[in-house]
Write an enzyme that holds these catalytic residues in place. Structure first.
Site, PDB file in Angstrom:
ATOM      1  N   CYS A 165     -13.556  -6.271  -0.090  1.00 52.84           N
ATOM      2  CA  CYS A 165     -12.177  -5.797  -0.280  1.00 52.84           C
ATOM      3  C   CYS A 165     -11.312  -6.848  -0.982  1.00 52.84           C
ATOM      4  O   CYS A 165     -11.138  -7.965  -0.474  1.00 52.84           O
ATOM      5  CB  CYS A 165     -11.578  -5.438   1.087  1.00 52.84           C
ATOM      6  SG  CYS A 165      -9.792  -5.235   1.086  1.00 52.84           S
ATOM      7  N   GLY A 166     -10.757  -6.493  -2.138  1.00 53.63           N
ATOM      8  CA  GLY A 166      -9.922  -7.419  -2.892  1.00 53.63           C
ATOM      9  C   GLY A 166      -8.666  -7.826  -2.153  1.00 53.63           C
ATOM     10  O   GLY A 166      -8.256  -8.990  -2.195  1.00 53.63           O
ATOM     11  N   HIS A 167      -8.035  -6.882  -1.460  1.00 52.39           N
ATOM     12  CA  HIS A 167      -6.817  -7.190  -0.701  1.00 52.39           C
ATOM     13  C   HIS A 167      -7.123  -8.176   0.430  1.00 52.39           C
ATOM     14  O   HIS A 167      -6.313  -9.046   0.744  1.00 52.39           O
ATOM     15  CB  HIS A 167      -6.210  -5.918  -0.125  1.00 52.39           C
ATOM     16  CG  HIS A 167      -5.778  -4.936  -1.170  1.00 52.39           C
ATOM     17  ND1 HIS A 167      -4.853  -5.238  -2.131  1.00 52.39           N
ATOM     18  CD2 HIS A 167      -6.169  -3.659  -1.421  1.00 52.39           C
ATOM     19  CE1 HIS A 167      -4.676  -4.185  -2.916  1.00 52.39           C
ATOM     20  NE2 HIS A 167      -5.468  -3.220  -2.511  1.00 52.39           N
ATOM     21  N   CYS A 168      -8.300  -8.034   1.038  1.00 54.96           N
ATOM     22  CA  CYS A 168      -8.703  -8.948   2.112  1.00 54.96           C
ATOM     23  C   CYS A 168      -8.886 -10.362   1.563  1.00 54.96           C
ATOM     24  O   CYS A 168      -8.504 -11.354   2.209  1.00 54.96           O
ATOM     25  CB  CYS A 168     -10.007  -8.478   2.759  1.00 54.96           C
ATOM     26  SG  CYS A 168      -9.950  -6.799   3.414  1.00 54.96           S
TER      27      CYS A 168
END
Length: 498
Positions: free
Chosen positions: A60-63
């Protein structure tokens, strides 16, 4: 499973188009964020009165953007008295998925605040930068409501650019005060609460208050609203309705972001009008607000999104920027309704037709492939009914995302499965890009990638959670398959003859 609300990760996806979280390397090798899994989760949570847990996925990029900020916040809060514990759990790991389901994780990252050894669970609804996380959690770990004894206290609670709730009482006792504090405890992650004996200390509103009153301050619409019904359900409904702007504005102004997140977390249907603010804002604003005021009490929330800030939203809905001005309604069961190139004077009539059930649903779909001859067949939303539900065959279907590392690893294995079974007319191996096509949520529960389902020829739907090997997948298919329908067999024979 029908989705009751637009998932919180959509709000993060939208915000990612206007703001990014800075990532910095931490030279200190010590990690302050605790790493949890199914083996130590319950024991760790039980030891602490206050723990924040991030449910994340490695891909996950946001993570990844959140990680350095979360770690920095954890290091600062480790010296807080008492220490505030920040932890993380890989919710994409098979052994941890039961925990993710228990805590209703529908997207990544999802942050939960667990109090009293896990007996109380609340969503984290604060900032995503280290400084903001620290400030927010310090408030969350303290009393649910702050006593206001001075003008300075009132200024600190109310502020100018946020929603704040203040209880005004003749004395800090009685049923009204008790219910107010219970409300503050329940909703402390969403609002700032204060309580006072003197309304004259507050920046706005009546100075003489003779009976217990809840005063809501907000930086939009009417600036204050008083409420005197202290039934808990009535109070909660009042806060939900009064703290939501008549029209939420989504732009590059970060002051709007809390209201955008609240908009997408609402349980109501959602109307979204996307347009170029620099050209069309003034022309559309008044007409849209008139409609919003009419339907706000009918279970629809309204948002105006600037084209420059809404690329993530347009991608999510599968629409193009040349379709704006564009209005979309998404219902509580996930259905979408759409009108492109809408004019200001058409908004009211279109919403009325939608509300009367006269607008056909819109389905996001990739184009139907011109050629579909590879061993693993491509399914899109437009062909889902024919290729899966009405095929009369045993269909193994992978829901994937193009950027998902686990999906890329599974792809050659599914190719091998498809090649091994390509001479079996009763079996189809297929895949669907779940980021580009709407998924029928009433039949398939897709929370992460890859998700694999098997639909037998007789209509039984089973989720495949076995090992991702060619042998195990084939064994699962053979164990759960049915005899294909006679119509499906005849169709396959005709295709082979052609």
């Amino acid at each position: 499973m029908a989705i009751s609300r637009v998932p919180f990760f959509l709000a993060l996806f939208l915000l990612a188009s206007v703001a990014s979280i800075s990532a910095s390397d931490d030279s200190d090798s010590k990690e302050f964020v605790l790493t949890l899994d199914h083996s130590n989760f319950s024991e760790t949570i039980a030891k602490h009165d206050f723990v924040v847990v991030e449910f994340y996925a490695p891909w996950c990029g946001h993570c990844k953007k959140l990680a350095p900020e979360y770690e920095k916040a954890a290091s600062i809060l480790s010296s807080h008295d008492p220490p505030i514990v920040l932890a993380k759990l890989d919710a994409n790991e098979d052994s941890n998925r039961e925990l993710a389901s228990k805590y209703e994780v529908k997207g990544f990252p999802t942050l939960k605040i667990l109090r009293n050894g896990g007996k109380s669970v609340q969503d984290y609804k604060g900032p995503r930068d280290a400084e903001g996380i620290v400030e927010y959690l310090k408030k969350q770990s303290g009393p649910p409501s702050t006593e206001i004894k001075s003008v300075e206290d009132a200024t600190a609670v109310v502020g100018e650019q946020k929603v704040a709730i203040v209880g005004i009482f003749p004395e800090f006792s009685g049923e009204e005060y008790k219910n107010f504090m219970a409300l503050a405890e329940k909703l402390r992650s969403e609002y700032d609460f204060g309580h006072t004996l003197d309304a004259k200390l507050l920046p706005r509103g009546e100075l003489l208050v003779k009976k217990p009153t809840v005063r809501l301050f907000k930086p939009f619409d009417e600036l204050i609203v008083d409420f005197q019904d202290f039934d808990l359900d009535a109070l909660e409904k009042f806060l939900e309705e009064s703290s939501t702007p008549t029209v939420t504005v989504f732009s590059k102004d970060p002051a709007n972001h809390p209201y955008v997140i609240k908009f997408f977390n609402s349980r109501n249907a959602k109307a979204l009008l996307f347009l170029n603010f620099s050209v069309d804002y003034d022309v559309y604003k008044s007409k849209y607000e008139e409609v919003a005021k009419e339907y706000k009490s009918k279970g629809i929330n309204f948002l105006m999104g600037d084209l420059d800030a809404s690329q993530g939203a347009l991608q999510y809905f599968g629409v193009k920027k040349d379709q704006v001005p564009l209005i979309i309604v998404q219902t509580t069961d996930g259905k979408k309704y759409l009108e492109s190139k809408v004019k200001p004077d058409q908004i009211a009539s279109w919403i009325k037709e939608y509300n009367e059930g006269k607008v056909p649903a819109y389905r996001k779909s990739e184009p139907i492939p011109e050629s579909n001859t590879e061993p693993v067949k491509v399914v899109v939303a437009e062909t889902f009914q024919d290729m899966v539900f009405n095929s009369g065959k045993n269909v193994l279907l992978e829901f994937y995302a193009p950027w998902c590392g686990h999906c890329k690893k599974l792809a050659p294995i599914l190719d091998e499965v498809a090649v091994s079974l390509e001479n079996d007319p009763d079996v189809v191996i297929a895949k669907l890009d779940a980021t580009a096509n709407d998924v029928p949520d009433d039949s398939f529960d897709v929370k992460g990638y890859p998700t694999v389902y098997f639909r037998s020829a007789s209509g039984k739907i089973l989720r495949y959670d076995g090992s991702r090997t060619k042998e195990d997948i084939i064994e699962f298919i053979q164990k759960n398959r049915d005899q294909a329908s006679e119509e499906a067999v005849q169709q396959s024979s005709v295709k082979e003859e052609l």
